[in-house]
Design an enzyme around this catalytic site. Structure first.
Site, PDB file in Angstrom:
ATOM      1  N   TYR A 145       0.866  -1.229   0.028  1.00  0.00           N
ATOM      2  CA  TYR A 145      -0.038   0.054   0.057  1.00  0.00           C
ATOM      3  C   TYR A 145       0.657   1.270  -0.032  1.00  0.00           C
ATOM      4  CZ  TYR A 145      -3.471  -3.424   1.526  1.00  0.00           C
ATOM      5  OH  TYR A 145      -4.536  -4.436   1.615  1.00  0.00           O
ATOM      6  N   GLN A 193      -7.490 -13.836   5.022  1.00  0.00           N
ATOM      7  CA  GLN A 193      -8.019 -12.658   4.794  1.00  0.00           C
ATOM      8  C   GLN A 193      -8.495 -12.691   3.330  1.00  0.00           C
ATOM      9  OE1 GLN A 193      -6.370  -8.220   4.105  1.00  0.00           O
ATOM     10  NE2 GLN A 193      -6.031  -9.042   6.209  1.00  0.00           N
ATOM     11  N   ARG A 207     -10.142   2.259  -9.016  1.00  0.00           N
ATOM     12  CA  ARG A 207     -11.547   1.814  -9.326  1.00  0.00           C
ATOM     13  C   ARG A 207     -12.085   2.136 -10.500  1.00  0.00           C
ATOM     14  NH1 ARG A 207     -13.534   4.245  -3.402  1.00  0.00           N
ATOM     15  NH2 ARG A 207     -12.310   5.807  -4.198  1.00  0.00           N
ATOM     16  N   ARG A 209     -10.446   7.281   5.203  1.00  0.00           N
ATOM     17  CA  ARG A 209      -9.417   8.363   5.447  1.00  0.00           C
ATOM     18  C   ARG A 209      -9.872   9.771   5.928  1.00  0.00           C
ATOM     19  NH1 ARG A 209      -8.265   8.627  -1.142  1.00  0.00           N
ATOM     20  NH2 ARG A 209     -10.456   8.373  -1.633  1.00  0.00           N
TER      21      ARG A 209
HETATM   22  N1  LIG Z   1      -5.818  -8.712   1.533  1.00  0.00           N
HETATM   23  C1  LIG Z   1      -6.059  -8.139   0.352  1.00  0.00           C
HETATM   24  O1  LIG Z   1      -5.810  -8.666  -0.973  1.00  0.00           O
HETATM   25  C2  LIG Z   1      -6.896  -7.022   0.324  1.00  0.00           C
HETATM   26  C3  LIG Z   1      -7.607  -6.190  -0.500  1.00  0.00           C
HETATM   27  C4  LIG Z   1      -8.251  -5.382  -0.566  1.00  0.00           C
HETATM   28  C5  LIG Z   1      -8.325  -4.337   0.658  1.00  0.00           C
HETATM   29  N2  LIG Z   1      -7.480  -5.057   2.004  1.00  0.00           N
HETATM   30  C6  LIG Z   1      -7.567  -4.457   3.176  1.00  0.00           C
HETATM   31  O2  LIG Z   1      -9.243  -4.418   3.697  1.00  0.00           O
HETATM   32  C7  LIG Z   1      -9.415  -2.780   3.951  1.00  0.00           C
HETATM   33  C8  LIG Z   1     -10.737  -2.531   3.544  1.00  0.00           C
HETATM   34  O3  LIG Z   1     -10.806  -2.614   2.079  1.00  0.00           O
HETATM   35  P1  LIG Z   1     -10.923  -1.219   1.231  1.00  0.00           P
HETATM   36  O4  LIG Z   1     -10.288  -0.116   2.242  1.00  0.00           O
HETATM   37  O5  LIG Z   1      -9.885  -1.430  -0.073  1.00  0.00           O
HETATM   38  O6  LIG Z   1     -12.235  -1.013   0.810  1.00  0.00           O
HETATM   39  P2  LIG Z   1     -13.743  -0.747   1.462  1.00  0.00           P
HETATM   40  O7  LIG Z   1     -13.582  -0.705   3.057  1.00  0.00           O
HETATM   41  O8  LIG Z   1     -14.706  -1.649   0.965  1.00  0.00           O
HETATM   42  O9  LIG Z   1     -14.047   0.730   0.851  1.00  0.00           O
HETATM   43  C9  LIG Z   1     -13.208   1.956   1.499  1.00  0.00           C
HETATM   44  C10 LIG Z   1     -13.660   3.145   0.785  1.00  0.00           C
HETATM   45  O10 LIG Z   1     -15.198   3.411   1.131  1.00  0.00           O
HETATM   46  C11 LIG Z   1     -15.375   4.604   1.525  1.00  0.00           C
HETATM   47  N3  LIG Z   1     -15.862   4.632   3.002  1.00  0.00           N
HETATM   48  C12 LIG Z   1     -15.692   4.065   4.108  1.00  0.00           C
HETATM   49  N4  LIG Z   1     -16.392   4.407   4.987  1.00  0.00           N
HETATM   50  C13 LIG Z   1     -17.446   5.266   4.454  1.00  0.00           C
HETATM   51  C14 LIG Z   1     -18.363   5.754   5.161  1.00  0.00           C
HETATM   52  N5  LIG Z   1     -18.974   5.496   6.446  1.00  0.00           N
HETATM   53  N6  LIG Z   1     -19.340   6.592   4.238  1.00  0.00           N
HETATM   54  C15 LIG Z   1     -18.838   6.994   3.165  1.00  0.00           C
HETATM   55  N7  LIG Z   1     -17.693   6.375   2.513  1.00  0.00           N
HETATM   56  C16 LIG Z   1     -17.093   5.538   3.178  1.00  0.00           C
HETATM   57  C17 LIG Z   1     -13.951   5.379   1.478  1.00  0.00           C
HETATM   58  O11 LIG Z   1     -14.093   6.069   0.232  1.00  0.00           O
HETATM   59  P3  LIG Z   1     -13.446   7.386   0.081  1.00  0.00           P
HETATM   60  O12 LIG Z   1     -11.958   7.187   0.641  1.00  0.00           O
HETATM   61  O13 LIG Z   1     -13.288   7.710  -1.408  1.00  0.00           O
HETATM   62  O14 LIG Z   1     -14.024   8.520   0.799  1.00  0.00           O
HETATM   63  C18 LIG Z   1     -13.013   4.379   1.729  1.00  0.00           C
HETATM   64  O15 LIG Z   1     -12.007   4.824   1.103  1.00  0.00           O
HETATM   65  C19 LIG Z   1      -8.332  -2.234   2.851  1.00  0.00           C
HETATM   66  O16 LIG Z   1      -7.916  -0.903   3.582  1.00  0.00           O
HETATM   67  C20 LIG Z   1      -7.109  -3.232   3.239  1.00  0.00           C
HETATM   68  O17 LIG Z   1      -6.455  -2.958   4.691  1.00  0.00           O
HETATM   69  C21 LIG Z   1      -7.138  -6.401   1.822  1.00  0.00           C
END
Ligand SMILES: NC(=O)c1ccc[n+]([C@@H]2O[C@H](COP(=O)([O-])OP(=O)(O)OC[C@H]3O[C@@H](n4cnc5c(N)ncnc54)[C@H](OP(=O)(O)O)[C@@H]3O)[C@@H](O)[C@H]2O)c1
Length: 335
Positions: free
Chosen positions: A57, A174, A226, A286
């Site tokens: 990341y 995960q 995205r 964030r």
């Molecule tokens: N192991 C793997 O391969 C893998 C893959 C993907 C992710 N991950 C981990 O999983 C975590 C979660 O996934 P993710 O962060 O990619 O996606 P996510 O949690 O599904 O979506 C995150 C995005 O949703 C928006 N958001 C979050 N809370 C919100 C709310 N209450 N209201 C409005 N918008 C909101 C934000 O967008 P904006 O920033 O545009 O506002 C944020 O950047 C990652 O950070 C990472 O640590 C692991």
């Protein structure tokens, strides 16, 4: 906040994990580091104990931000980081889960995180070029050196998990899981329950789609991954699929969330946490307001009738792919 145990490991975490990918400055568009630090500290204040990151990341940037935010409060946090997707100076990160690379990666991660150990160390994606025995042997070395408490994997299917468990115990898996992607329910989750493997569900908000924050006109800046329209290997963010899915999420907000005064994000997270295989639902954020909203999901209990209503609505989602092919498959970001 009630804590949940990773399998039978004795290590407990909050049901919500703050993920740091969106804070990395890498592929999620612009970031403000000071806002990210405030968001992490706000998460701690709200009772979140579990934090996820990875060297991939932002080529270590997310780990550095997490390390800075947790300085002086390390004991309050359960830190998960990963190896096997290695940042490169000359191009995108690539898969490398060899012993030499892992032993180098863990020390780099610890330095960036300002700690002498992490709590969970995961192989980020399977590396088809390295024998699993070598990879897991290196993870074992990391654990024996006291640099991690638990060892796990990410994006492994059942065949690979089975192969891995022949080499050493797997504490944590995960994988992606959310209302648009329920593929794990079929084989992976039952396998984890049977073998006491803790589950961290990532992308619980479908990368923002399940927050109600998008309109059919929303577009992503080119630096935001995205913008390619693919999430979880599925074209759910692309063209007409995206417009359709945004309207579906609006219905989720109006028909399920509004009567209970819940945001869509809370509905989506509460639904993930309802699955008994899931230890913790991961969310990226964030800005502090997002984590404040998301943390509220831990206290939400959905009835069977509400879950059925949600699932029948989401059965109309567009662009879903049924097969789960993580090993060596084209992942949306890293190969
Ligand atoms: N192991 C793997 O391969 C893998 C893959 C993907 C992710 N991950 C981990 O999983 C975590 C979660 O996934 P993710 O962060 O990619 O996606 P996510 O949690 O599904 O979506 C995150 C995005 O949703 C928006 N958001 C979050 N809370 C919100 C709310 N209450 N209201 C409005 N918008 C909101 C934000 O967008 P904006 O920033 O545009 O506002 C944020 O950047 C990652 O950070 C990472 O640590 C692991």
């Amino acid at each position: 906040m009630q804590q949940r145990e990773f399998g039978h490991t004795g290590l407990h975490v909050s049901p919500i994990t703050l993920g740091s990918w969106p804070m990395s400055g890498d592929r999620y568009g612009r970031i403000d580091d000071s806002e990210a630090v405030i968001t992490i500290r706000r998460a701690l204040e709200q009772g979140i104990t579990s934090f996820d990151t990875a060297p991939a990341y932002g080529a270590g940037h997310a780990e550095e931000t997490l390390g800075a935010a947790l300085a002086g409060r390390r004991d309050e946090a359960v830190i998960t980081t990963k190896c096997g997707i290695v940042p490169s100076a000359s191009g995108p990160p690539g898969r490398n889960a060899s012993r030499a690379s892992i032993l180098r990666e863990i020390d780099d991660s610890l330095r960036r995180l300002r700690t002498d150990h992490v709590d969970v160390y995961l192989v980020h994606w399977p590396d088809p070029k390295t024998p699993l025995e070598e990879t897991l042997g290196a993870m074992e070395e990391v654990q024996r050196a006291g640099k991690t408490r638990l060892v796990g994997v990410s994006n492994f299917d059942v065949a690979l998990l089975e192969q891995a468990r022949q080499v050493r115990p797997i504490d944590v898996l995960q994988v992606g899981y959310n209302l648009f992607d329920r593929r794990m329910e079929r084989e992976v989750f039952p396998y984890c329950r049977e073998h006491g493997i803790g589950v961290m569900a990532y992308g619980s908000l479908a990368y923002g789609l399940l927050t109600g924050g998008f309109t059919p006109e929303t577009t992503f800046e080119p630096a935001d991954w995205r913008s390619n329209g693919i999430a979880f290997g599925q074209p759910i963010l692309r063209g007409d699929n995206f417009k359709h899915n945004v309207r579906l999420v609006d219905r989720l907000r109006d028909e399920v969330g509004r009567p209970r005064d819940l945001s869509v994000a809370r509905v989506a997270l509460a639904w993930v946490l309802r699955n008994p295989s899931v230890t913790t639902a991961m969310v990226g954020a964030r800005v502090p307001a997002e984590i404040e909203d998301n943390v509220g999901a831990a206290a939400v209990s959905l009835s069977d009738a509400e879950a059925a209503q949600i699932e029948s609505l989401m059965a109309q989602a567009a662009g879903r792919v049924e097969a789960f092919r993580p090993f060596g498959s084209a992942m949306e970001v890293w190969s």
